[in-house]
Design a protein around this motif. Structure first.
Motif: not given
Length: 324
Positions: A52-54, A123-127, A137-146
């Motif tokens: 997962a990428v946070i 993402v490259n690190e998670a790959k 992808l786990i997006g919190h708050s604005a991280g979700g729409w980003l």
């Protein structure tokens, strides 16, 4: 009624049950699920969990998500948090130099390129951890729409799940008195140009909203005479007290202030939300939408026990305790 969450999951089956308190709501079928029910898959559940990428939310930094990363690690889910500091968010001030900012038609790029580049690095690190599997992808708050902007701009071939936590997905309504689009058109852009939410075997959108406190109008009473305002007391979440607000005087000052924040996001003050983002704004048509009672918006200001946020150990503990 059980709500289907198809495999492979981001969290193990016990975590997917998402039991936090006495109620859950699936907005795809407009059903309230009792705490004795579970969210389970009608398909075979894979025992291999994708990395997962946070993606941090506005004003948050990488360290705010270390507990969430540890929880995922305990379940065998490796994770990478995009490297973001609080000072980094000052880069957004570059938008002031864009004429689109003042017209309310601001676009994510190039203003937010710095953030998208940090996501790409994560993402490259998670790959490297994925060993050929897809990512979440786990997006919190604005991280979700980003995250949605990232998928649109960088491609989604390596991503099979987007999980958003308290994300304001919907642009504020236009023409509502007192409502100013604080994103200056960014959410309008996302709504018009980013791919719509889907829930397919190849790519799943799961949008989680919190119901921590109901807002109230600054003046007057709510439209709903049977509404309730959550009152903070020194008890664990799930045991918070709801009081009847049939008269205007019963709406607390805090509820009225929170309601003004909700109004700037969705155009309404007397709605439920996580203290920052209204429930209705955190869900997307086409996604699997889940609402959790008692969940606060941010790791900043959360004490994990009486005010847990989406990534608090208390959320995990309650999921386990309800389904032992």
């Amino acid at each position: 009624m059980a709500v289907a969450l198809a495999s492979p999951p981001l969290f193990p089956p016990s975590q997917l049950k998402l039991s936090l308190s006495s109620r859950r709501r699936c907005c795809r079928c407009s059903t309230t699920v009792s705490k004795s029910d579970s969210i389970s898959s009608p398909h075979t559940i894979s025992t291999t969990y994708r990395p997962a990428v946070i993606l941090p939310g506005l004003g948050n930094n990488t360290n705010d998500y270390q507990k969430l990363a540890l929880i995922l690690s305990d379940y065998g889910v490796p994770s990478v948090v995009a490297k973001v500091s609080r000072i980094d968010w000052l880069r957004n001030a570059a938008g002031l130099l864009d004429s689109n900012y003042w017209r309310g038609t601001l676009r994510p790029r190039p203003v937010l390129d710095w953030y998208l580049e940090r996501v790409e690095e994560a993402v490259n690190e998670a790959k490297e951890l994925a060993q050929g599997s897809t990512l979440s992808l786990i997006g919190h708050s604005a991280g979700g729409w980003l995250a949605r902007v990232y998928l649109q701009e960088f491609g989604l071939s390596d991503v099979s799940l987007l999980l958003t936590l308290g994300t304001p997905h919907l642009a504020p309504p236009k023409g509502v008195s007192g409502v100013i689009d604080q994103t200056r058109g960014l959410l309008d852009y996302v709504e018009k140009h980013c791919a719509k939410a889907v829930y397919t075997p190849d790519l799943r959108y799961v949008c989680i909203a919190g119901r921590y406190i109901q807002g109230a109008r600054l003046l007057g009473s709510s439209n709903d005479d049977n509404s309730a305002v959550m009152v903070e007391i020194d008890q664990p979440v799930g045991e918070m007290t709801a009081i009847d607000t049939s008269t205007p005087a019963s709406a607390t000052l805090r509820a009225r202030l929170v309601g003004q924040g909700y109004k700037q996001v969705c155009g309404q003050a007397d709605v439920w939300g996580d203290g920052v983002v209204p429930e209705m704004s955190a869900h997307l048509e086409g996604a699997l939408n889940v609402s959790l009672d008692g969940v606060y918006h941010s790791p900043v200001g959360s004490d994990d026990e009486t005010r847990p946020w989406y990534g608090s150990p208390a959320v995990k503990d309650k999921a386990e305790n309800h389904h032992k």
